[in-house]
Every structure is written in C-alpha cells, then in structure tokens.
Design a protein around this motif. Structure first.
Motif, PDB file in Angstrom:
ATOM      1  N   ASP A  25       0.828  -1.207   0.000  1.00  0.00           N
ATOM      2  CA  ASP A  25       0.000   0.000   0.000  1.00  0.00           C
ATOM      3  C   ASP A  25       0.867   1.263   0.000  1.00  0.00           C
ATOM      4  O   ASP A  25       0.591   2.204  -0.748  1.00  0.00           O
ATOM      5  CB  ASP A  25      -0.935   0.021   1.217  1.00  0.00           C
ATOM      6  N   ARG A  26       1.910   1.280   0.825  1.00  0.00           N
ATOM      7  CA  ARG A  26       2.796   2.457   0.882  1.00  0.00           C
ATOM      8  C   ARG A  26       3.530   2.656  -0.435  1.00  0.00           C
ATOM      9  O   ARG A  26       3.653   3.780  -0.925  1.00  0.00           O
ATOM     10  CB  ARG A  26       3.785   2.319   2.035  1.00  0.00           C
ATOM     11  N   ALA A  29       1.111   3.993  -3.101  1.00  0.00           N
ATOM     12  CA  ALA A  29       0.698   5.377  -2.872  1.00  0.00           C
ATOM     13  C   ALA A  29       1.805   6.379  -3.147  1.00  0.00           C
ATOM     14  O   ALA A  29       1.529   7.539  -3.453  1.00  0.00           O
ATOM     15  CB  ALA A  29       0.212   5.532  -1.431  1.00  0.00           C
ATOM     16  N   SER A  30       3.057   5.944  -3.083  1.00  0.00           N
ATOM     17  CA  SER A  30       4.158   6.896  -3.212  1.00  0.00           C
ATOM     18  C   SER A  30       4.906   6.828  -4.544  1.00  0.00           C
ATOM     19  O   SER A  30       5.741   7.680  -4.816  1.00  0.00           O
ATOM     20  CB  SER A  30       5.154   6.687  -2.072  1.00  0.00           C
ATOM     21  N   LYS A  71      -2.647  -1.733  -7.670  1.00  0.00           N
ATOM     22  CA  LYS A  71      -3.166  -0.731  -6.735  1.00  0.00           C
ATOM     23  C   LYS A  71      -2.764   0.682  -7.163  1.00  0.00           C
ATOM     24  O   LYS A  71      -3.588   1.604  -7.149  1.00  0.00           O
ATOM     25  CB  LYS A  71      -2.667  -1.013  -5.329  1.00  0.00           C
ATOM     26  N   ALA A  72      -1.529   0.867  -7.571  1.00  0.00           N
ATOM     27  CA  ALA A  72      -1.059   2.195  -7.982  1.00  0.00           C
ATOM     28  C   ALA A  72      -1.817   2.690  -9.208  1.00  0.00           C
ATOM     29  O   ALA A  72      -2.167   3.864  -9.303  1.00  0.00           O
ATOM     30  CB  ALA A  72       0.440   2.165  -8.255  1.00  0.00           C
ATOM     31  N   GLN A  75      -5.337   4.244  -8.650  1.00  0.00           N
ATOM     32  CA  GLN A  75      -5.449   5.488  -7.894  1.00  0.00           C
ATOM     33  C   GLN A  75      -6.245   6.537  -8.660  1.00  0.00           C
ATOM     34  O   GLN A  75      -6.204   6.593  -9.872  1.00  0.00           O
ATOM     35  CB  GLN A  75      -4.067   6.061  -7.596  1.00  0.00           C
ATOM     36  N   ARG A  80      -2.562  11.207 -10.800  1.00  0.00           N
ATOM     37  CA  ARG A  80      -1.710  10.718  -9.712  1.00  0.00           C
ATOM     38  C   ARG A  80      -1.156   9.319  -9.995  1.00  0.00           C
ATOM     39  O   ARG A  80      -0.241   8.852  -9.341  1.00  0.00           O
ATOM     40  CB  ARG A  80      -2.527  10.725  -8.408  1.00  0.00           C
ATOM     41  N   ARG A  81      -1.696   8.645 -10.984  1.00  0.00           N
ATOM     42  CA  ARG A  81      -1.237   7.287 -11.295  1.00  0.00           C
ATOM     43  C   ARG A  81       0.193   7.316 -11.824  1.00  0.00           C
ATOM     44  O   ARG A  81       0.529   8.114 -12.691  1.00  0.00           O
ATOM     45  CB  ARG A  81      -2.144   6.658 -12.343  1.00  0.00           C
TER      46      ARG A  81
END
Length: 109
Positions: A25-26, A29-30, A71-72, A75, A80-81
């Motif tokens: 997840d981290r 998201a980053s 997951k990325a 987004q 933001r992807r």
C-alpha cells in the motif's frame, strides 16, 4: 506500450492474505514510476507462471508484487497514477497483457 486508461479492469483482485500488504500500500501510494523487469505477472486465472507454465502462485514461490502495480494504477485522480514500464521476453511478465496479440504472434509457447 502506454495504455490509456491502464489495463486494470481485468486484473486479479488484490491478495488480502499477503503479510506485506501495508508495504504494498505504501509503495503504491508513493510511486511516480514503476519499472518491472522480467517480473512474472498473473495470467487470466490470477496465477503467476514461469515461461514453461509452472504455477508459481500455487507453489507459494512468488510474492504478489504485481499488487503494487494494480493498486497504484487504480489510484484517483488519474493524474496521480504512476507511469509503468515493463520489460519481458516470454509473455508471462507484468504488462505483457497490454501487448497480448504481439506476444501470441511472436513468442513460442
């Protein structure tokens, strides 16, 4: 191959049992850019296989790192992807579904 929108609709569900989920997840998201080199990705049955067809998922010998990409790329907002670059030679790697016809034509299975 850049796809717009990204090929996520047919992606397998995220594996909730994976113990590294918070790390995935981290990372998802980053990330601004994800590069997968020779990393096996799930087929239509959701399992990752070797080029010879051995099921690595069922054998428990591969972590679901493809979940970072899935997951990325889900987004929102789309801006933001992260970009995704995949390198593979056998057709079983992450991202090869985006060039399925070429793989089916040129890679001997």
């Amino acid at each position: 191959v850049e796809s717009s929108p990204p090929h996520v609709a047919g992606a397998p569900p995220l594996d909730p049992a994976y113990t590294g989920r918070s790390r995935i997840d981290r990372l998802a998201a980053s990330a601004d850019l994800i590069i997968a080199i020779e990393r096996s990705g799930p087929g239509t049955d959701g399992n990752c296989r070797t080029m010879r067809g051995k099921d690595m998922t069922s054998a428990g010998i591969i972590a679901p790192l493809h979940d970072v990409v899935v997951k990325a790329r889900r987004q929102t907002p789309p801006a933001r992807r992260p970009r995704f670059v995949a390198v593979g030679d056998g057709g079983n790697e992450l991202g090869m579904g985006a060039v399925y016809d070429e793989v089916a034509t040129y890679v001997k299975m």
